[in-house]
Design an enzyme around this catalytic site. Sequence first.
Site, PDB file in Angstrom:
ATOM      1  CB  ILE A 213      -2.925   2.747   4.714  1.00  0.00           C
ATOM      2  CG1 ILE A 213      -3.472   3.334   3.413  1.00  0.00           C
ATOM      3  CG2 ILE A 213      -1.878   1.667   4.403  1.00  0.00           C
ATOM      4  CD1 ILE A 213      -2.435   4.024   2.568  1.00  0.00           C
ATOM      5  CB  THR A 214      -0.845   2.025   9.021  1.00  0.00           C
ATOM      6  OG1 THR A 214      -0.464   3.397   8.831  1.00  0.00           O
ATOM      7  CG2 THR A 214      -0.201   1.180   7.938  1.00  0.00           C
ATOM      8  CG  ASP A 272       2.197   4.682   3.838  1.00  0.00           C
ATOM      9  OD1 ASP A 272       2.306   4.600   2.602  1.00  0.00           O
ATOM     10  OD2 ASP A 272       1.573   5.602   4.406  1.00  0.00           O
TER      11      ASP A 272
END
Length: 509
Positions: A213-214, A272
């Site tokens: 995601i990151t 997130d």
Amino acid sequence: MTPRPSQPRGAASLVARRAGIDTYQAPVVYMRADCPVCRAEGFQSQARVELSLGDRTLIATVHHVLADWLRHGEAGLSEAAWRMLHPAEGESLSVRHPPVLDSQRHIRAKVYGVPLAYPQLLAIMRDVAGNRLSDLHLASFVTACAGDRMSAAETVALTRAMIDVGERLRWPSHPVVDKHCVGGLPGNRTTPLVVAIATACGATMPKTSSRAITSPAGTADAMETLAPVDLALPAMRRVVEREGGCVVWGGAVQLSPADDVLIRVERPLELDGTAQMVASVLSKKASAGSERVLIDIPVGPTAKVRSRAAADALTAALVEVGTAVGLQLRVVQTDGAEPVGRGIGPALEAWDVLAVLQRLPAAPADLRARALLLAGHVLEIAGLAADGQGSAMARDALDSGRAWVKFQAICRAQGGMREPPRALYTADCVARAAGVVTGVDNRRIAMAAKLAGAPAARAAGVTMEVKLGQRVERGQPLFRLHAQSAGELAYAEAYVAGQQDLVTIGPGP
């Protein structure tokens, strides 16, 4: 995409053409700006339209085409839209305005701070999973829920809604165990090791993992360099029935499908939030049929969770929501002061996993130790080891070679084991002075790995050449950049050159 009983009334008709444009998971339809249908129906660029073909329907975003590659009467479909509708080239599509979605109203309410209950969140998640919301609406929802903008009750409701819009697996063996790390620590590729060790000891562990995601790599990204992970549900079942466990990409088996869509939006936003992270993690675990779950929370000054107080708050949220959806959780807080292992990036992390499994002399000691700690906890919650005895059982499975044999068997069952790639270009980042390593900035090291091309370029990333407390000399490599192209290597080098103290060197004794 959702089925419809019949063609919509009053819809315009356009001929399907495959545009050959990758818009990832977002369905896009390309229409000429001077198309009579666009002009008559008022379909502006970025408008949402409903496309129908037989009993297949989807909602797509309009992009206007000003060039002549698209002819009058044609609708160019992005790859995502083409996969969802499955038209034949030249087949006629029905085009109309989409129905008004209640979920858009609920999202606007959340933007203004109105708490959402289960029915509203279920409506949103159904439309998210059905690709009926634009990326603008998805981004608004993700942003409105970030930070501390969701209560505990909303987080429970969101988790339940995410579970309820997807499939929920059932397994014949009990208990079904799982393990998850909340992330924020580069490297730290313990999951393949834990699955291999736990299943070698007899645990049932159907592990579904996410892509990055990151971070520079998710578990699915790293595992994909070793074996196929895009397994459909029947194939996943066969692997687990044969070997007791698997490591597959959750997006391919449609467990908590709304979460996979939200992750696509969270990635470029680099958001997130706690509530969405809790809902994401626990909805996937419940959907996969897990009953007892170990959660690893690394804590460190540059990790995702930076303090014990924050870790305690996250632990409480996970336990509360997990209990509400029927999961038994054990949460452990681990050291997040520096990257774990040497590799940061899909293939580099996979090489570390192989070194630990094969008990090579150069295997990262910290990755091995952390994997044994976590695998020990998993064996204990599985009821295979008494409390305090799990690590010894895990060590025996690893040192005897049984975990390596099991890992190879899982890879074969998933489609065949392969060798991770190596990068074409590397560059060392060296110490500017002699001294002792006193700090590592996890976030900026991860950024350097991403700028080098990870995770999209599987071989790209960073290898750490030093650890905290280690004595270094001036000019000694601190970390190495790996890239698949000279341009990406130069991009990462320029970033590192403009930063101070990605690895901090203090005065030595």
